[in-house]
Design a protein around this motif. Structure first.
Motif, PDB file in Angstrom:
ATOM      1  N   ASP A 293       0.698  -1.691   0.061  1.00  0.00           N
ATOM      2  CA  ASP A 293      -0.189  -0.103   0.168  1.00  0.00           C
ATOM      3  C   ASP A 293       0.568   1.205  -0.035  1.00  0.00           C
ATOM      4  N   GLN A 294       1.834   1.053   0.222  1.00  0.00           N
ATOM      5  CA  GLN A 294       3.046   2.309   0.312  1.00  0.00           C
ATOM      6  C   GLN A 294       3.758   2.294  -0.215  1.00  0.00           C
ATOM      7  N   CYS A 295       3.459   1.640  -1.753  1.00  0.00           N
ATOM      8  CA  CYS A 295       4.307   1.234  -2.999  1.00  0.00           C
ATOM      9  C   CYS A 295       3.993   1.654  -4.388  1.00  0.00           C
ATOM     10  N   HIS A 296       4.258   1.784  -5.381  1.00  0.00           N
ATOM     11  CA  HIS A 296       3.360   2.087  -6.766  1.00  0.00           C
ATOM     12  C   HIS A 296       3.740   1.223  -8.150  1.00  0.00           C
ATOM     13  N   VAL A 297       4.943   0.689  -7.599  1.00  0.00           N
ATOM     14  CA  VAL A 297       5.380  -0.267  -9.121  1.00  0.00           C
ATOM     15  C   VAL A 297       5.960  -1.492  -8.625  1.00  0.00           C
ATOM     16  N   GLY A 298       5.756  -2.952  -8.920  1.00  0.00           N
ATOM     17  CA  GLY A 298       5.999  -3.856  -8.292  1.00  0.00           C
ATOM     18  C   GLY A 298       6.987  -5.101  -9.228  1.00  0.00           C
ATOM     19  N   LEU A 299       8.096  -4.992  -9.037  1.00  0.00           N
ATOM     20  CA  LEU A 299       9.295  -5.601  -9.755  1.00  0.00           C
ATOM     21  C   LEU A 299       9.503  -6.927  -9.508  1.00  0.00           C
ATOM     22  N   VAL A 300       9.163  -7.523 -11.029  1.00  0.00           N
ATOM     23  CA  VAL A 300       9.373  -8.765 -10.838  1.00  0.00           C
ATOM     24  C   VAL A 300      10.921  -9.642 -12.165  1.00  0.00           C
ATOM     25  N   ALA A 301      11.898 -11.078 -11.739  1.00  0.00           N
ATOM     26  CA  ALA A 301      13.228 -10.554 -12.549  1.00  0.00           C
ATOM     27  C   ALA A 301      13.131 -11.932 -12.268  1.00  0.00           C
TER      28      ALA A 301
END
Length: 409
Positions: A293-301
């Motif tokens: 909820d505090q973030c804007h974009v999720g990273l996947v690697a």
């Protein structure tokens, strides 16, 4: 499955462990119980003074049986421990209150690939239906990444994996492309291979022990990575991305989790004096909604040398909680198609930090784009990645395959 069945759910992971496998098994157990069944979770545990113990977590029976730890840093030591794992577990299950249990169904989660002998022995005693939840195609992915060579060790692992496939009635893989790897095992009416999507229960935001506004990243738009940081993820390009964006004082990166690469990545942050990224150890799954909820974009690697397909649990978390995704993957994967077809994020295939940076800045700078991706992500999560759907699919598979078998008689 018929009503009120006794179901063994077998895995190496279950809370209080914080892995995605542990969370998935917990959610599956709860949903099977909601359907009127009696799930019993069976997990190995490094019990020092007893062979087994039974506990109740949120109304679910959990049988923990003594077994050697399998989370060794050494690949060889881990493999040896996992080979011994099914025999140690079966020996101590036979000492437990469930030694005479007449299981209706055996459902097990892989990785690891070593549960075959345990399932065979439990089936031989009870005649139970068997469903394999297969999340990794091993040892193929290890060969892709150069961890295992095509030689005697590879053939040994292939044989162990083959035993696991052979004892299953149904194998549930993560993606459609995984079906090709299991083609020889799809032999109706004796055995079926089907797609069983990952799942995650949406839980309320109860806060998080990590408060970004109290860190050096306060006030920035955050790109978050949660989960395992190992060789299979190929994280180096994200460290290059962090360096390329260090001049943007409105963008920050947050990495939360564990893994064999965690310490190295944290050391690289220090050596390069990167002040736009923070690392935290893994947190309890109940805190994930508050963190995202505090973030804007999720990273996947995913490492670009991967040839097998999977849908990481972190991706499911991001879409369930409305975060657009920035993914770096190998070309032509089911994950790439899923993201692009549903317009829930951006995907990059390749090694150009410049192009990855362009995609990252596009997501960060376009608030309207993120909002639209967020809405589509939540809808995708509800329709495709719910534990309700997973439990119902597992519960119905026996009746469907039995019907197919009867039709052929």
């Amino acid at each position: 499955m018929s009503d009120s069945q006794l179901i063994a759910l077998i895995s190496t992971d279950y809370p209080p462990l914080r892995t995605s496998a542990a969370v998935q098994l917990r959610d599956l157990a709860r949903q099977l119980a909601a359907l009127g069944h009696r799930p019993v979770v069976i997990v190995p545990s490094p019990l020092s003074k007893k062979r087994w113990e039974v506990e109740h977590l949120d109304g679910i029976e959990v049988l923990r049986v003594s077994a050697p730890p399998t989370r060794a840093a050494s690949f060889v030591r881990r493999a040896i421990a996992e080979m011994w794992l099914p025999f140690a577990m079966y020996r101590n299950i036979r000492k437990s209150p469930f030694r005479a249990a007449r299981w209706d169904s055996l459902v097990w989660y892989s990785p690891p690939i070593f549960f075959g002998p345990l399932i065979w022995a439990m089936h031989r005693k009870s005649g139970a239906w068997r469903y394999l939840i297969l999340r990794d195609i091993f040892p193929e992915w290890a060969v892709d990444l150069g961890l295992v060579r095509r030689g005697p060790v590879y053939l040994a692992f292939k044989a162990i994996a083959a035993l696991q496939y052979a004892v299953a009635d149904v194998i549930g893989v993560q993606t459609r492309s995984n079906l090709a790897y299991l083609k020889r095992w799809a032999d109706p009416p004796r055995r079926r291979v089907e797609v069983l999507h990952n799942w995650l229960a949406v839980t309320p935001n109860v806060g998080c022990s990590i408060s970004i506004r109290e860190t050096a990243l306060a006030g920035r738009k955050i790109l978050i990575y949660i989960g395992n940081m190992g060789v299979a993820q190929g994280m180096d390009i994200f460290m290059e991305l962090i360096g390329a964006l260090r001049h943007r004082d409105d963008i920050g990166f947050l990495f939360v989790g564990r893994g064999s690469e965690f310490a190295r990545l944290e050391a690289e942050k220090a050596s390069r004096d990167l002040d736009n990224v923070l690392f935290f150890g893994e947190i309890d799954s109940s805190e994930i909604p508050g963190l995202l909820d505090q973030c804007h974009v999720g990273l996947v690697a995913l490492h670009p040398d991967h040839k097998t397909h999977n849908i990481p649990g972190k991706f499911v978390s991001y879409v369930q909680y409305g975060l657009p995704v920035l993914a770096r993957v190998n070309a032509g994967t089911d994950l790439q198609r899923l993201i692009e077809e549903n317009q829930v994020g951006s995907v990059y295939v390749g090694d150009s930090v410049h192009e990855l940076r362009r995609l990252a800045e596009q997501l960060i700078d376009d608030d309207a784009l993120r909002r639209s991706m967020s809405e589509r992500g939540r809808e995708l999560g509800r329709s495709l990645f719910s534990p309700v759907a997973a439990a119902a699919q597992i519960a119905s598979s026996r009746a469907e395959v039995d019907e197919a078998r009867n039709d052929r008689i």
